[in-house]
Design a protein around this motif. Sequence first.
Motif, mmCIF file in Angstrom:
data_model
loop_
_atom_site.group_PDB
_atom_site.id
_atom_site.type_symbol
_atom_site.label_atom_id
_atom_site.label_comp_id
_atom_site.label_asym_id
_atom_site.label_seq_id
_atom_site.Cartn_x
_atom_site.Cartn_y
_atom_site.Cartn_z
ATOM 1 N N GLU A 159 0.828 -1.203 0.000
ATOM 2 C CA GLU A 159 0.000 0.000 0.000
ATOM 3 C C GLU A 159 0.866 1.258 0.000
ATOM 4 O OE1 GLU A 159 -2.872 -0.050 3.103
ATOM 5 O OE2 GLU A 159 -3.938 -1.792 2.307
ATOM 6 N N PHE A 160 1.979 1.204 0.728
ATOM 7 C CA PHE A 160 2.906 2.345 0.766
ATOM 8 C C PHE A 160 3.501 2.609 -0.609
ATOM 9 C CE2 PHE A 160 7.450 3.440 0.931
ATOM 10 C CZ PHE A 160 7.379 4.726 1.430
ATOM 11 N N PHE A 161 4.059 1.571 -1.256
ATOM 12 C CA PHE A 161 4.726 1.852 -2.527
ATOM 13 C C PHE A 161 3.734 2.081 -3.659
ATOM 14 C CE2 PHE A 161 5.380 -2.933 -2.550
ATOM 15 C CZ PHE A 161 4.686 -3.240 -3.718
ATOM 16 N N GLN A 162 2.536 1.491 -3.570
ATOM 17 C CA GLN A 162 1.534 1.767 -4.594
ATOM 18 C C GLN A 162 1.043 3.209 -4.507
ATOM 19 O OE1 GLN A 162 -1.386 -1.250 -3.805
ATOM 20 N NE2 GLN A 162 -0.221 -2.880 -4.792
ATOM 21 N N ARG A 163 0.845 3.694 -3.286
ATOM 22 C CA ARG A 163 0.366 5.071 -3.093
ATOM 23 C C ARG A 163 1.375 6.090 -3.613
ATOM 24 N NH1 ARG A 163 -0.167 4.618 1.815
ATOM 25 N NH2 ARG A 163 1.695 5.676 2.614
ATOM 26 N N ASN A 164 2.640 5.904 -3.285
ATOM 27 C CA ASN A 164 3.659 6.846 -3.753
ATOM 28 C C ASN A 164 3.897 6.723 -5.248
ATOM 29 O OD1 ASN A 164 4.989 8.453 -1.419
ATOM 30 N ND2 ASN A 164 4.705 6.399 -0.569
ATOM 31 N N SER A 165 3.796 5.518 -5.785
ATOM 32 C CA SER A 165 3.949 5.341 -7.222
ATOM 33 C C SER A 165 2.869 6.096 -7.983
ATOM 34 C CB SER A 165 3.903 3.850 -7.573
ATOM 35 O OG SER A 165 4.982 3.152 -7.005
ATOM 36 N N LYS A 166 1.639 6.038 -7.488
ATOM 37 C CA LYS A 166 0.547 6.744 -8.159
ATOM 38 C C LYS A 166 0.785 8.251 -8.174
ATOM 39 C CE LYS A 166 -3.277 3.507 -7.855
ATOM 40 N NZ LYS A 166 -3.286 3.370 -9.328
ATOM 41 N N THR A 167 1.378 8.772 -7.113
ATOM 42 C CA THR A 167 1.679 10.202 -7.084
ATOM 43 C C THR A 167 2.751 10.550 -8.104
ATOM 44 O OG1 THR A 167 1.102 10.336 -4.739
ATOM 45 C CG2 THR A 167 2.457 12.110 -5.633
ATOM 46 N N ILE A 168 3.763 9.696 -8.223
ATOM 47 C CA ILE A 168 4.856 9.959 -9.163
ATOM 48 C C ILE A 168 4.350 10.027 -10.602
ATOM 49 C CG2 ILE A 168 6.976 8.988 -10.163
ATOM 50 C CD1 ILE A 168 7.647 7.924 -7.355
ATOM 51 N N VAL A 169 3.405 9.152 -10.971
ATOM 52 C CA VAL A 169 2.927 9.111 -12.353
ATOM 53 C C VAL A 169 1.707 9.994 -12.581
ATOM 54 C CG1 VAL A 169 3.830 6.785 -12.657
ATOM 55 C CG2 VAL A 169 1.427 7.087 -12.031
ATOM 56 N N SER A 170 1.245 10.693 -11.531
ATOM 57 C CA SER A 170 0.074 11.559 -11.667
ATOM 58 C C SER A 170 0.424 12.796 -12.479
ATOM 59 C CB SER A 170 -0.442 11.970 -10.288
ATOM 60 O OG SER A 170 -1.447 12.971 -10.404
ATOM 61 N N SER A 171 -0.472 13.192 -13.363
ATOM 62 C CA SER A 171 -0.271 14.408 -14.144
ATOM 63 C C SER A 171 -0.934 15.612 -13.489
ATOM 64 C CB SER A 171 -0.817 14.234 -15.561
ATOM 65 O OG SER A 171 -2.221 13.980 -15.518
ATOM 66 N N VAL A 172 -1.662 15.393 -12.384
ATOM 67 C CA VAL A 172 -2.320 16.502 -11.695
ATOM 68 C C VAL A 172 -1.651 16.820 -10.360
ATOM 69 C CG1 VAL A 172 -4.536 16.113 -12.812
ATOM 70 C CG2 VAL A 172 -4.042 14.950 -10.651
ATOM 71 N N PHE A 226 -11.522 6.480 -16.496
ATOM 72 C CA PHE A 226 -10.242 6.316 -17.174
ATOM 73 C C PHE A 226 -9.214 7.293 -16.594
ATOM 74 C CE2 PHE A 226 -13.119 4.338 -20.111
ATOM 75 C CZ PHE A 226 -12.389 3.298 -20.657
ATOM 76 N N THR A 227 -7.957 6.886 -16.606
ATOM 77 C CA THR A 227 -6.907 7.664 -15.949
ATOM 78 C C THR A 227 -6.329 8.732 -16.879
ATOM 79 O OG1 THR A 227 -5.265 5.977 -16.530
ATOM 80 C CG2 THR A 227 -6.282 5.805 -14.358
ATOM 81 N N HIS A 228 -7.163 9.711 -17.220
ATOM 82 C CA HIS A 228 -6.661 10.855 -17.968
ATOM 83 C C HIS A 228 -5.787 11.748 -17.098
ATOM 84 C CE1 HIS A 228 -9.020 9.998 -21.528
ATOM 85 N NE2 HIS A 228 -10.118 9.893 -20.802
ATOM 86 N N ASP A 229 -5.744 11.452 -15.792
ATOM 87 C CA ASP A 229 -4.964 12.261 -14.857
ATOM 88 C C ASP A 229 -3.626 11.621 -14.519
ATOM 89 O OD1 ASP A 229 -6.022 10.116 -13.519
ATOM 90 O OD2 ASP A 229 -6.645 11.245 -11.738
ATOM 91 N N ALA A 230 -3.159 10.719 -15.367
ATOM 92 C CA ALA A 230 -1.883 10.046 -15.115
ATOM 93 C C ALA A 230 -1.153 9.845 -16.427
ATOM 94 C CB ALA A 230 -2.096 8.706 -14.417
ATOM 95 N N VAL A 231 0.167 9.673 -16.340
ATOM 96 C CA VAL A 231 0.954 9.476 -17.555
ATOM 97 C C VAL A 231 0.970 8.014 -17.980
ATOM 98 C CG1 VAL A 231 2.401 11.467 -17.065
ATOM 99 C CG2 VAL A 231 3.132 9.206 -16.266
ATOM 100 N N ILE A 247 0.162 2.395 -23.405
ATOM 101 C CA ILE A 247 -0.371 3.053 -22.213
ATOM 102 C C ILE A 247 0.526 4.131 -21.620
ATOM 103 C CG2 ILE A 247 -1.752 1.042 -21.621
ATOM 104 C CD1 ILE A 247 0.323 0.449 -19.419
ATOM 105 N N VAL A 248 1.823 4.188 -21.984
ATOM 106 C CA VAL A 248 2.712 5.206 -21.420
ATOM 107 C C VAL A 248 2.608 6.469 -22.278
ATOM 108 C CG1 VAL A 248 5.061 5.807 -20.770
ATOM 109 C CG2 VAL A 248 4.254 3.456 -20.499
ATOM 110 N N HIS A 249 2.122 7.560 -21.675
ATOM 111 C CA HIS A 249 1.751 8.744 -22.440
ATOM 112 C C HIS A 249 2.648 9.952 -22.243
ATOM 113 C CE1 HIS A 249 -2.702 7.349 -22.963
ATOM 114 N NE2 HIS A 249 -1.834 6.605 -23.630
ATOM 115 N N LEU A 250 3.773 9.805 -21.602
ATOM 116 C CA LEU A 250 4.641 10.949 -21.387
ATOM 117 C C LEU A 250 5.516 11.239 -22.603
ATOM 118 C CD1 LEU A 250 5.454 13.073 -19.325
ATOM 119 C CD2 LEU A 250 7.138 11.473 -18.415
ATOM 120 N N GLY A 251 5.695 10.253 -23.457
ATOM 121 C CA GLY A 251 6.610 10.415 -24.582
ATOM 122 C C GLY A 251 8.041 10.182 -24.139
ATOM 123 N N ARG A 252 8.858 9.611 -24.995
ATOM 124 C CA ARG A 252 10.277 9.436 -24.683
ATOM 125 C C ARG A 252 10.994 10.725 -25.059
ATOM 126 N NH1 ARG A 252 8.190 4.494 -25.853
ATOM 127 N NH2 ARG A 252 8.635 2.953 -24.230
#
Length: 415
Positions: free
Chosen positions: A178-191, A399-404, A299-304
């Motif tokens: 739960e700890f690493f999933q929560r922080n991971s979601k913040t890292i990939v969040s676009s908001v 849908f996760t339009h709020d994440a990369v 699914i990865v939307h940040l672009g290289r």
Amino acid sequence: MTSTAPTPDTAPTGIPHLPDFPDPRSAACPFGVSAEMRALRDRGPVSRVRSWGESTPWVVTSHAEQKALLSDPRLSADFSNPGFPSPVDPEKAGKGKRDMSFVGMDDPEHARLRRMVSGVFTIKRIEALRPAVERMTDGFLDSMLAGPKPADLVQSLALPLPSLVISELLGVPYEDHEFFQRNSKTIVSSVATAEDRTAAHTHLAEYLDDLVGKKITEPGDDLLSQLGARIEAGELTRHQAATMGVLLLLGGHETTANMITLGTLLLLEHPDQLAVVRDTDDPKVVATAVEELLRYLSIVHLGRRRTALEDIEVAGRTIRAGEGVILLSELANRDPQVFPDPDTLDITRNARPHLAFGAGTHHCVGQPLARMELQVLYPTLFRRIPTLRTAVDLEQLPFTHDAVIYGVHELPVTW
């Protein structure tokens, strides 16, 4: 409710705007590519965009040019380079705070550090894990089937399975998921704010640093213990080991979880193709289907992102030294020159040229693991629950339009 994807506008100069965190989807077409992104592609294989104030990096949309550039040493992946296309100012964030280990380095240092973890992800070693992943999948499905209906496929299966697999590979206690999933979601969040993303990365890095320290004194049969031995040998610092751990922990569960969920949903929307995956006894048929899902979903939307170290001629345009470059794999994977009728899902096509995992020296080190997990998951899920269906209409899914990393926040299913 379904979120609305950002809509690029056009500057008076005619250079289109690309959001800091581009979302190529639209609420009206959750599996397709938005009209705005298609408009970028229609400008040609290489064109300018406006982003982050006055910055005007180049965007590469075609498959051929992207594949060539991803293997071109004249493009740098170093985040700290002036002109690197990023919404985060490296001077403000601090290079160490933004460092995602070898993913943000160039050779030879990139290659040296990458070799320290790549041995764990060889096809031979990953295939040896297949029976264990099959048992894990059955275990999570047993629990889901014994629980209430409808069930959330994200929390019941898609997120816990890759989290458990990567935890055991790295030597991370699964009870901390739960700890690493929560922080991971913040890292990939676009908001999330840049400060929140930096803080989440710091939390994970400190957690991994503590674990590495424990592995040095009490090593086990896991990757963090191997990195601990490298530290003892003077080949690696604890900071480098910790940032490697963040990269592998985040990439090892977040992306695969979204592919499980979104791929399941896409197959439910195409029951004829779902039946092929469910009913075949041929692992090659399943492997081919997985490649098409990877291509189609991208699914990865940040672009290289890269910076040119020298002037580079690409498709008749000159990218000058010091200019930023963004390679949008979701458009390359819909390139009709490589994939005929690219907007049609066809799980029998040869989609292996796709760039979902990148290409060149920076291609995803964990791709054999992701492929194996998906090859196990899809047929097992549909064989064990042949009447699986969504419990809400497609339009109601968040849908996760709020994440990369694209997916759905939850997927209620019943049977």
